[in-house]
Write a protein that holds these residues in place. Structure first.
Motif, PDB file in Angstrom:
ATOM      1  N   TYR A 151      42.850  48.753  54.444  1.00  0.00           N
ATOM      2  CA  TYR A 151      42.359  48.553  53.272  1.00  0.00           C
ATOM      3  C   TYR A 151      43.200  47.920  52.017  1.00  0.00           C
ATOM      4  O   TYR A 151      44.348  48.194  52.163  1.00  0.00           O
ATOM      5  CB  TYR A 151      41.793  49.942  52.600  1.00  0.00           C
ATOM      6  CG  TYR A 151      40.731  50.397  53.451  1.00  0.00           C
ATOM      7  CD1 TYR A 151      39.155  50.316  53.369  1.00  0.00           C
ATOM      8  CD2 TYR A 151      40.887  51.452  54.441  1.00  0.00           C
ATOM      9  CE1 TYR A 151      38.470  50.950  54.106  1.00  0.00           C
ATOM     10  CE2 TYR A 151      40.028  51.883  55.155  1.00  0.00           C
ATOM     11  CZ  TYR A 151      38.684  51.748  54.963  1.00  0.00           C
ATOM     12  OH  TYR A 151      37.588  52.205  56.008  1.00  0.00           O
ATOM     13  N   PRO A 152      42.799  46.736  51.434  1.00  0.00           N
ATOM     14  CA  PRO A 152      43.626  46.133  50.395  1.00  0.00           C
ATOM     15  C   PRO A 152      43.679  47.117  49.353  1.00  0.00           C
ATOM     16  O   PRO A 152      42.953  48.163  49.066  1.00  0.00           O
ATOM     17  CB  PRO A 152      42.875  45.075  49.977  1.00  0.00           C
ATOM     18  CG  PRO A 152      41.343  45.257  50.376  1.00  0.00           C
ATOM     19  CD  PRO A 152      41.237  46.465  51.587  1.00  0.00           C
ATOM     20  N   ASP A 153      44.458  47.109  48.283  1.00  0.00           N
ATOM     21  CA  ASP A 153      44.534  47.734  46.988  1.00  0.00           C
ATOM     22  C   ASP A 153      43.474  47.549  46.095  1.00  0.00           C
ATOM     23  O   ASP A 153      42.930  48.409  45.465  1.00  0.00           O
ATOM     24  CB  ASP A 153      46.107  47.349  46.349  1.00  0.00           C
ATOM     25  CG  ASP A 153      47.467  47.484  47.106  1.00  0.00           C
ATOM     26  OD1 ASP A 153      47.161  48.696  47.795  1.00  0.00           O
ATOM     27  OD2 ASP A 153      48.290  46.972  46.920  1.00  0.00           O
ATOM     28  N   SER A 154      42.829  46.270  46.104  1.00  0.00           N
ATOM     29  CA  SER A 154      41.876  45.665  45.360  1.00  0.00           C
ATOM     30  C   SER A 154      41.015  44.644  46.067  1.00  0.00           C
ATOM     31  O   SER A 154      41.367  43.868  46.996  1.00  0.00           O
ATOM     32  CB  SER A 154      42.272  45.349  43.861  1.00  0.00           C
ATOM     33  OG  SER A 154      41.308  44.607  43.290  1.00  0.00           O
ATOM     34  N   LEU A 155      39.756  44.729  45.863  1.00  0.00           N
ATOM     35  CA  LEU A 155      38.826  43.786  46.285  1.00  0.00           C
ATOM     36  C   LEU A 155      38.670  42.533  45.275  1.00  0.00           C
ATOM     37  O   LEU A 155      38.291  41.508  45.968  1.00  0.00           O
ATOM     38  CB  LEU A 155      37.156  44.117  46.517  1.00  0.00           C
ATOM     39  CG  LEU A 155      37.262  45.533  47.298  1.00  0.00           C
ATOM     40  CD1 LEU A 155      35.781  45.988  47.057  1.00  0.00           C
ATOM     41  CD2 LEU A 155      37.842  45.240  48.713  1.00  0.00           C
ATOM     42  N   VAL A 156      39.342  42.457  44.390  1.00  0.00           N
ATOM     43  CA  VAL A 156      39.436  41.229  43.263  1.00  0.00           C
ATOM     44  C   VAL A 156      40.363  40.306  44.107  1.00  0.00           C
ATOM     45  O   VAL A 156      41.303  40.518  44.547  1.00  0.00           O
ATOM     46  CB  VAL A 156      40.004  41.521  42.133  1.00  0.00           C
ATOM     47  CG1 VAL A 156      40.054  40.274  41.331  1.00  0.00           C
ATOM     48  CG2 VAL A 156      39.075  42.696  41.344  1.00  0.00           C
ATOM     49  N   GLY A 157      39.792  39.065  44.333  1.00  0.00           N
ATOM     50  CA  GLY A 157      40.199  37.791  44.843  1.00  0.00           C
ATOM     51  C   GLY A 157      40.272  37.735  46.297  1.00  0.00           C
ATOM     52  O   GLY A 157      40.692  36.870  46.820  1.00  0.00           O
ATOM     53  N   LEU A 158      39.328  38.625  46.997  1.00  0.00           N
ATOM     54  CA  LEU A 158      39.089  38.487  48.308  1.00  0.00           C
ATOM     55  C   LEU A 158      37.618  38.101  48.595  1.00  0.00           C
ATOM     56  O   LEU A 158      37.273  37.905  49.881  1.00  0.00           O
ATOM     57  CB  LEU A 158      39.099  40.183  49.094  1.00  0.00           C
ATOM     58  CG  LEU A 158      40.516  40.549  48.708  1.00  0.00           C
ATOM     59  CD1 LEU A 158      40.506  42.165  49.573  1.00  0.00           C
ATOM     60  CD2 LEU A 158      41.585  39.772  49.387  1.00  0.00           C
ATOM     61  N   PHE A 159      37.123  37.461  47.715  1.00  0.00           N
ATOM     62  CA  PHE A 159      35.673  36.837  47.943  1.00  0.00           C
ATOM     63  C   PHE A 159      35.502  35.715  47.009  1.00  0.00           C
ATOM     64  O   PHE A 159      36.181  35.806  45.838  1.00  0.00           O
ATOM     65  CB  PHE A 159      34.520  37.566  47.360  1.00  0.00           C
ATOM     66  CG  PHE A 159      34.338  38.975  48.010  1.00  0.00           C
ATOM     67  CD1 PHE A 159      33.230  39.368  49.078  1.00  0.00           C
ATOM     68  CD2 PHE A 159      35.035  40.212  47.864  1.00  0.00           C
ATOM     69  CE1 PHE A 159      33.397  40.487  50.067  1.00  0.00           C
ATOM     70  CE2 PHE A 159      34.865  41.396  48.552  1.00  0.00           C
ATOM     71  CZ  PHE A 159      33.933  41.603  49.652  1.00  0.00           C
ATOM     72  N   HIS A 160      35.119  34.611  47.798  1.00  0.00           N
ATOM     73  CA  HIS A 160      35.294  33.374  46.849  1.00  0.00           C
ATOM     74  C   HIS A 160      34.345  32.267  47.434  1.00  0.00           C
ATOM     75  O   HIS A 160      34.271  32.306  48.995  1.00  0.00           O
ATOM     76  CB  HIS A 160      36.784  32.851  46.818  1.00  0.00           C
ATOM     77  CG  HIS A 160      37.119  31.422  46.521  1.00  0.00           C
ATOM     78  ND1 HIS A 160      36.709  31.157  45.009  1.00  0.00           N
ATOM     79  CD2 HIS A 160      37.213  30.154  46.877  1.00  0.00           C
ATOM     80  CE1 HIS A 160      36.821  29.895  44.803  1.00  0.00           C
ATOM     81  NE2 HIS A 160      37.323  29.360  45.885  1.00  0.00           N
ATOM     82  N   VAL A 161      33.876  31.362  46.758  1.00  0.00           N
ATOM     83  CA  VAL A 161      33.032  30.299  47.320  1.00  0.00           C
ATOM     84  C   VAL A 161      33.730  28.882  46.780  1.00  0.00           C
ATOM     85  O   VAL A 161      34.398  28.845  45.619  1.00  0.00           O
ATOM     86  CB  VAL A 161      31.454  30.366  46.819  1.00  0.00           C
ATOM     87  CG1 VAL A 161      31.461  30.528  45.377  1.00  0.00           C
ATOM     88  CG2 VAL A 161      30.769  29.154  47.243  1.00  0.00           C
ATOM     89  N   GLY A 162      33.787  28.229  47.777  1.00  0.00           N
ATOM     90  CA  GLY A 162      34.519  26.802  47.368  1.00  0.00           C
ATOM     91  C   GLY A 162      33.598  25.594  47.955  1.00  0.00           C
ATOM     92  O   GLY A 162      32.666  25.855  48.471  1.00  0.00           O
ATOM     93  N   TRP A 163      33.545  24.593  47.160  1.00  0.00           N
ATOM     94  CA  TRP A 163      32.851  23.585  47.511  1.00  0.00           C
ATOM     95  C   TRP A 163      33.657  22.157  47.425  1.00  0.00           C
ATOM     96  O   TRP A 163      34.678  22.108  46.567  1.00  0.00           O
ATOM     97  CB  TRP A 163      31.461  23.492  46.621  1.00  0.00           C
ATOM     98  CG  TRP A 163      31.734  23.341  45.078  1.00  0.00           C
ATOM     99  CD1 TRP A 163      31.915  22.160  44.571  1.00  0.00           C
ATOM    100  CD2 TRP A 163      32.246  24.307  44.304  1.00  0.00           C
ATOM    101  NE1 TRP A 163      32.062  22.537  43.087  1.00  0.00           N
ATOM    102  CE2 TRP A 163      32.260  23.853  43.234  1.00  0.00           C
ATOM    103  CE3 TRP A 163      32.389  25.844  44.610  1.00  0.00           C
ATOM    104  CZ2 TRP A 163      32.618  24.595  41.907  1.00  0.00           C
ATOM    105  CZ3 TRP A 163      32.658  26.566  43.411  1.00  0.00           C
ATOM    106  CH2 TRP A 163      32.568  25.992  42.333  1.00  0.00           C
TER     107      TRP A 163
END
Length: 313
Positions: A151-163
Protein backbone atom coordinates in the motif's frame (compact mmCIF):
# COMPACT_ATOMS: atom_id res chain seq x y z
CA UNK A 1 -33.85 0.23 -50.97
CA UNK A 2 -30.59 -1.33 -52.00
CA UNK A 3 -28.79 -3.42 -49.41
CA UNK A 4 -25.33 -2.38 -50.54
CA UNK A 5 -23.45 -1.26 -47.44
CA UNK A 6 -20.85 1.00 -48.93
CA UNK A 7 -20.99 3.90 -51.35
CA UNK A 8 -19.30 4.03 -54.70
CA UNK A 9 -15.52 4.66 -54.55
CA UNK A 10 -15.65 8.32 -55.75
CA UNK A 11 -18.08 9.25 -52.96
CA UNK A 12 -16.01 7.34 -50.46
CA UNK A 13 -12.79 8.92 -51.68
CA UNK A 14 -14.27 12.37 -51.19
CA UNK A 15 -15.38 11.35 -47.70
CA UNK A 16 -11.83 10.25 -46.85
CA UNK A 17 -10.51 13.58 -48.09
CA UNK A 18 -13.07 15.46 -45.99
CA UNK A 19 -12.16 13.34 -42.99
CA UNK A 20 -8.47 14.09 -43.41
CA UNK A 21 -9.11 17.82 -43.94
CA UNK A 22 -11.55 18.38 -41.07
CA UNK A 23 -10.48 15.94 -38.34
CA UNK A 24 -7.50 15.61 -36.02
CA UNK A 25 -6.25 12.63 -34.06
CA UNK A 26 -6.66 12.31 -30.29
CA UNK A 27 -5.49 9.82 -27.72
CA UNK A 28 -6.30 9.54 -24.03
CA UNK A 29 -4.54 7.51 -21.36
CA UNK A 30 -5.02 6.72 -17.69
CA UNK A 31 -2.70 6.25 -14.74
CA UNK A 32 -4.73 4.12 -12.34
CA UNK A 33 -3.92 2.43 -9.06
CA UNK A 34 -4.02 -1.34 -9.33
CA UNK A 35 -6.19 -2.95 -6.66
CA UNK A 36 -5.15 -6.58 -7.14
CA UNK A 37 -1.82 -8.24 -6.51
CA UNK A 38 -0.56 -11.71 -7.35
CA UNK A 39 0.23 -13.89 -4.34
CA UNK A 40 3.86 -14.61 -3.59
CA UNK A 41 5.23 -18.11 -4.19
CA UNK A 42 5.00 -19.00 -0.52
CA UNK A 43 1.45 -17.68 -0.28
CA UNK A 44 0.40 -19.64 -3.36
CA UNK A 45 1.98 -22.77 -1.91
CA UNK A 46 0.08 -22.22 1.33
CA UNK A 47 -3.19 -21.71 -0.55
CA UNK A 48 -2.57 -24.71 -2.79
CA UNK A 49 -1.94 -26.95 0.22
CA UNK A 50 -5.49 -26.42 1.46
CA UNK A 51 -6.76 -27.75 -1.89
CA UNK A 52 -4.19 -30.53 -2.20
CA UNK A 53 -2.72 -28.84 -5.28
CA UNK A 54 0.79 -27.96 -6.39
CA UNK A 55 1.62 -24.28 -5.89
CA UNK A 56 3.30 -23.87 -9.28
CA UNK A 57 0.04 -24.84 -10.99
CA UNK A 58 -2.08 -22.37 -9.02
CA UNK A 59 -2.78 -18.83 -10.18
CA UNK A 60 -4.05 -16.67 -7.35
CA UNK A 61 -4.25 -13.05 -6.33
CA UNK A 62 -5.60 -10.83 -3.57
CA UNK A 63 -7.82 -7.79 -3.65
CA UNK A 64 -6.00 -4.96 -1.90
CA UNK A 65 -8.92 -2.57 -1.42
CA UNK A 66 -12.70 -2.72 -1.41
CA UNK A 67 -13.59 -1.02 -4.70
CA UNK A 68 -17.29 -1.14 -3.77
CA UNK A 69 -16.77 1.76 -1.36
CA UNK A 70 -18.85 4.74 -2.62
CA UNK A 71 -15.80 7.01 -2.90
CA UNK A 72 -13.89 4.39 -4.84
CA UNK A 73 -16.89 3.91 -7.11
CA UNK A 74 -17.00 7.67 -7.68
CA UNK A 75 -13.38 7.63 -8.87
CA UNK A 76 -13.92 4.63 -11.16
CA UNK A 77 -17.16 6.12 -12.52
CA UNK A 78 -15.22 9.13 -13.78
CA UNK A 79 -13.05 6.85 -15.88
CA UNK A 80 -16.14 5.55 -17.61
CA UNK A 81 -17.54 9.06 -18.09
CA UNK A 82 -14.31 10.24 -19.69
CA UNK A 83 -14.22 7.33 -22.13
CA UNK A 84 -17.89 7.83 -23.00
CA UNK A 85 -17.37 11.55 -23.63
CA UNK A 86 -14.33 10.91 -25.84
CA UNK A 87 -16.14 8.23 -27.83
CA UNK A 88 -19.27 10.36 -28.27
CA UNK A 89 -17.20 13.19 -29.74
CA UNK A 90 -15.03 11.12 -32.06
CA UNK A 91 -14.79 8.59 -34.86
CA UNK A 92 -12.65 5.42 -34.90
CA UNK A 93 -9.24 5.39 -36.55
CA UNK A 94 -7.40 2.22 -37.62
CA UNK A 95 -4.55 2.60 -35.13
CA UNK A 96 -4.97 1.38 -31.54
CA UNK A 97 -5.85 4.06 -29.00
CA UNK A 98 -6.48 6.82 -31.56
CA UNK A 99 -9.80 8.44 -32.48
CA UNK A 100 -10.63 11.41 -34.69
CA UNK A 101 -12.42 14.58 -33.57
CA UNK A 102 -13.48 17.62 -35.57
CA UNK A 103 -10.91 20.39 -35.50
CA UNK A 104 -13.50 22.88 -34.26
CA UNK A 105 -14.11 20.55 -31.31
CA UNK A 106 -10.50 20.71 -30.12
CA UNK A 107 -11.02 23.66 -27.75
CA UNK A 108 -14.23 22.26 -26.18
CA UNK A 109 -12.52 18.87 -25.89
CA UNK A 110 -9.48 20.43 -24.22
CA UNK A 111 -11.66 22.35 -21.75
CA UNK A 112 -13.81 19.33 -20.92
CA UNK A 113 -10.79 17.09 -20.38
CA UNK A 114 -9.23 19.65 -18.05
CA UNK A 115 -12.51 19.73 -16.13
CA UNK A 116 -12.53 15.92 -15.92
CA UNK A 117 -8.96 15.91 -14.60
CA UNK A 118 -9.83 18.46 -11.91
CA UNK A 119 -12.95 16.49 -10.99
CA UNK A 120 -10.90 13.29 -10.86
CA UNK A 121 -8.31 14.78 -8.52
CA UNK A 122 -11.06 16.08 -6.23
CA UNK A 123 -12.62 12.61 -6.12
CA UNK A 124 -9.21 11.09 -5.36
CA UNK A 125 -8.69 13.52 -2.47
CA UNK A 126 -12.05 12.47 -1.01
CA UNK A 127 -11.10 8.81 -1.47
CA UNK A 128 -7.76 9.45 0.22
CA UNK A 129 -9.61 10.67 3.31
CA UNK A 130 -11.01 7.14 3.63
CA UNK A 131 -7.79 5.39 2.70
CA UNK A 132 -6.79 4.53 6.28
CA UNK A 133 -10.19 2.94 6.92
CA UNK A 134 -10.03 1.04 3.64
CA UNK A 135 -6.57 -0.24 4.48
CA UNK A 136 -7.66 -1.33 7.97
CA UNK A 137 -10.63 -3.20 6.49
CA UNK A 138 -8.28 -4.88 4.01
CA UNK A 139 -5.98 -5.98 6.83
CA UNK A 140 -8.90 -7.57 8.65
CA UNK A 141 -10.22 -9.23 5.49
CA UNK A 142 -6.89 -10.54 4.18
CA UNK A 143 -5.51 -11.82 7.45
CA UNK A 144 -2.06 -13.35 6.96
CA UNK A 145 -2.08 -12.31 3.30
CA UNK A 146 -2.02 -8.64 4.29
CA UNK A 147 1.27 -6.88 3.57
CA UNK A 148 1.63 -3.21 4.44
CA UNK A 149 4.27 -2.84 1.72
CA UNK A 150 1.53 -3.37 -0.88
CA UNK A 151 0.00 0.00 0.00
CA UNK A 152 1.21 3.54 -0.79
CA UNK A 153 1.31 6.25 1.85
CA UNK A 154 -1.35 8.21 -0.01
CA UNK A 155 -3.63 7.78 -3.02
CA UNK A 156 -3.09 11.37 -4.17
CA UNK A 157 -1.19 11.42 -7.46
CA UNK A 158 -1.90 7.77 -8.28
CA UNK A 159 -4.87 8.47 -10.54
CA UNK A 160 -4.56 10.64 -13.62
CA UNK A 161 -6.02 11.13 -17.09
CA UNK A 162 -3.90 12.50 -19.93
CA UNK A 163 -4.69 13.39 -23.52
CA UNK A 164 -2.76 14.37 -26.60
CA UNK A 165 -3.11 15.10 -30.29
CA UNK A 166 -0.72 12.76 -32.12
CA UNK A 167 0.31 13.62 -35.66
CA UNK A 168 -0.96 11.07 -38.16
CA UNK A 169 0.14 13.00 -41.26
CA UNK A 170 3.44 12.31 -43.09
CA UNK A 171 6.29 14.43 -41.67
CA UNK A 172 6.70 17.60 -43.74
CA UNK A 173 10.49 17.45 -43.58
CA UNK A 174 10.38 14.30 -45.71
CA UNK A 175 9.09 16.33 -48.68
CA UNK A 176 12.52 17.95 -49.08
CA UNK A 177 14.64 15.23 -47.54
CA UNK A 178 13.22 12.27 -49.45
CA UNK A 179 10.28 13.06 -51.80
CA UNK A 180 9.79 9.40 -52.72
CA UNK A 181 9.52 8.36 -49.07
CA UNK A 182 7.19 11.29 -48.43
CA UNK A 183 4.85 10.11 -51.20
CA UNK A 184 4.95 6.60 -49.80
CA UNK A 185 3.98 7.91 -46.36
CA UNK A 186 1.24 10.06 -47.91
CA UNK A 187 -0.26 6.97 -49.57
CA UNK A 188 -0.08 5.06 -46.30
CA UNK A 189 -1.91 7.86 -44.48
CA UNK A 190 -4.53 8.02 -47.24
CA UNK A 191 -5.12 4.28 -46.85
CA UNK A 192 -5.61 4.83 -43.12
CA UNK A 193 -8.28 7.47 -43.75
CA UNK A 194 -9.96 5.27 -46.35
CA UNK A 195 -10.21 2.59 -43.70
CA UNK A 196 -11.40 5.15 -41.14
CA UNK A 197 -14.36 5.90 -43.43
CA UNK A 198 -15.29 2.22 -43.42
CA UNK A 199 -14.93 2.01 -39.64
CA UNK A 200 -17.16 5.07 -39.18
CA UNK A 201 -19.85 3.63 -41.46
CA UNK A 202 -19.71 0.29 -39.70
CA UNK A 203 -19.91 1.87 -36.24
CA UNK A 204 -22.91 4.03 -37.20
CA UNK A 205 -24.78 1.15 -38.82
CA UNK A 206 -24.17 -1.21 -35.89
CA UNK A 207 -25.21 1.37 -33.30
CA UNK A 208 -28.34 2.41 -35.19
CA UNK A 209 -29.33 -1.22 -35.76
CA UNK A 210 -28.95 -1.97 -32.06
CA UNK A 211 -30.99 1.08 -30.99
CA UNK A 212 -33.76 0.45 -33.51
CA UNK A 213 -33.92 -3.25 -32.66
CA UNK A 214 -34.17 -2.52 -28.94
CA UNK A 215 -36.89 0.11 -29.35
CA UNK A 216 -38.90 -2.07 -31.74
CA UNK A 217 -38.67 -5.03 -29.39
CA UNK A 218 -39.78 -2.90 -26.43
CA UNK A 219 -42.74 -1.50 -28.37
CA UNK A 220 -44.02 -4.73 -29.86
CA UNK A 221 -42.83 -7.43 -27.44
CA UNK A 222 -44.67 -9.10 -24.55
CA UNK A 223 -43.63 -10.99 -21.43
CA UNK A 224 -46.07 -13.28 -19.58
CA UNK A 225 -48.93 -11.82 -21.58
CA UNK A 226 -48.05 -8.24 -20.65
CA UNK A 227 -46.39 -5.54 -22.71
CA UNK A 228 -42.67 -5.23 -22.07
CA UNK A 229 -41.43 -2.38 -19.92
CA UNK A 230 -40.73 0.70 -22.02
CA UNK A 231 -38.27 3.26 -20.66
CA UNK A 232 -37.66 6.83 -21.77
CA UNK A 233 -34.04 6.00 -22.61
CA UNK A 234 -35.17 3.76 -25.48
CA UNK A 235 -36.18 6.94 -27.33
CA UNK A 236 -33.63 9.23 -25.67
CA UNK A 237 -30.70 7.10 -26.82
CA UNK A 238 -31.94 7.34 -30.39
CA UNK A 239 -32.17 11.14 -30.12
CA UNK A 240 -28.59 11.24 -28.81
CA UNK A 241 -27.51 9.12 -31.77
CA UNK A 242 -29.14 11.56 -34.21
CA UNK A 243 -27.24 14.46 -32.65
CA UNK A 244 -23.93 12.62 -32.75
CA UNK A 245 -24.53 11.48 -36.33
CA UNK A 246 -25.28 15.06 -37.37
CA UNK A 247 -22.04 16.21 -35.74
CA UNK A 248 -19.78 13.45 -37.04
CA UNK A 249 -21.41 12.34 -40.30
CA UNK A 250 -18.83 12.30 -43.09
CA UNK A 251 -21.46 11.90 -45.83
CA UNK A 252 -19.85 8.78 -47.27
CA UNK A 253 -22.98 6.65 -47.61
CA UNK A 254 -26.23 8.06 -49.00
CA UNK A 255 -28.21 5.01 -47.94
CA UNK A 256 -27.09 5.33 -44.34
CA UNK A 257 -28.02 9.03 -44.39
CA UNK A 258 -31.49 8.12 -45.68
CA UNK A 259 -32.00 5.48 -42.99
CA UNK A 260 -31.04 7.89 -40.24
CA UNK A 261 -33.45 10.48 -41.68
CA UNK A 262 -36.25 7.89 -41.78
CA UNK A 263 -35.69 6.90 -38.16
CA UNK A 264 -35.63 10.52 -37.06
CA UNK A 265 -38.89 11.26 -38.89
CA UNK A 266 -40.56 8.23 -37.29
CA UNK A 267 -39.82 9.27 -33.68
CA UNK A 268 -39.68 13.06 -33.98
CA UNK A 269 -42.40 14.76 -31.97
CA UNK A 270 -43.37 11.57 -30.13
CA UNK A 271 -42.88 11.63 -26.36
CA UNK A 272 -42.23 8.37 -24.47
CA UNK A 273 -45.41 8.85 -22.45
CA UNK A 274 -47.45 8.93 -25.68
CA UNK A 275 -46.04 5.54 -26.61
CA UNK A 276 -46.87 4.16 -23.17
CA UNK A 277 -50.46 5.38 -23.26
CA UNK A 278 -51.41 4.55 -26.86
CA UNK A 279 -51.28 0.95 -28.12
CA UNK A 280 -52.13 2.15 -31.63
CA UNK A 281 -49.20 4.57 -31.68
CA UNK A 282 -46.87 1.92 -30.28
CA UNK A 283 -47.83 -0.48 -33.04
CA UNK A 284 -47.58 2.20 -35.71
CA UNK A 285 -44.08 3.23 -34.66
CA UNK A 286 -42.97 -0.39 -34.20
CA UNK A 287 -44.16 -1.28 -37.72
CA UNK A 288 -42.30 1.63 -39.31
CA UNK A 289 -39.13 0.89 -37.35
CA UNK A 290 -39.31 -2.79 -38.32
CA UNK A 291 -39.04 -1.75 -41.96
CA UNK A 292 -35.90 0.23 -41.21
CA UNK A 293 -34.53 -2.58 -39.07
CA UNK A 294 -34.87 -5.11 -41.89
CA UNK A 295 -32.73 -2.91 -44.14
CA UNK A 296 -30.15 -2.38 -41.39
CA UNK A 297 -30.00 -6.12 -40.76
CA UNK A 298 -29.33 -6.62 -44.45
CA UNK A 299 -26.51 -4.11 -44.35
CA UNK A 300 -24.90 -5.86 -41.42
CA UNK A 301 -25.15 -9.30 -43.03
CA UNK A 302 -24.50 -8.53 -46.69
CA UNK A 303 -21.96 -5.74 -46.62
CA UNK A 304 -18.99 -6.59 -48.83
CA UNK A 305 -15.58 -6.96 -47.32
CA UNK A 306 -13.27 -4.61 -49.19
CA UNK A 307 -9.58 -5.16 -48.98
CA UNK A 308 -7.51 -2.35 -47.54
CA UNK A 309 -4.15 -2.18 -49.27
CA UNK A 310 -1.56 -1.04 -46.79
CA UNK A 311 1.55 0.63 -48.17
CA UNK A 312 4.62 -0.83 -46.41
CA UNK A 313 6.42 1.54 -44.07
Amino acid sequence: MSTTMLSEPPNESRAAERLQATMCATRIGFVWLGTRKTLSSSQKAQAAESFGAAGEYLSAGKKLLDTRHPRFQAVNALKGQIRKYWTSLSLPYPEPGIRLIRRESVDPFQNQMQYFEEELQQAVRLLDEEFANLQAAAQERLGELYNEADYPDSLVGLFHVGWEFPNVEPPHYLRQLNPELYEQEARRVQARFDEAVQLAEQAFVEELAQLVSHLTERLSGHEDGKRKVFRDTAVGNLQEFFERFRLLNIRSNDQLDDLVDQCQQIVTGIAPQQLRSSSHLRQQVATKLSGVQSVLDGLLIDRPRRQIIRVPK
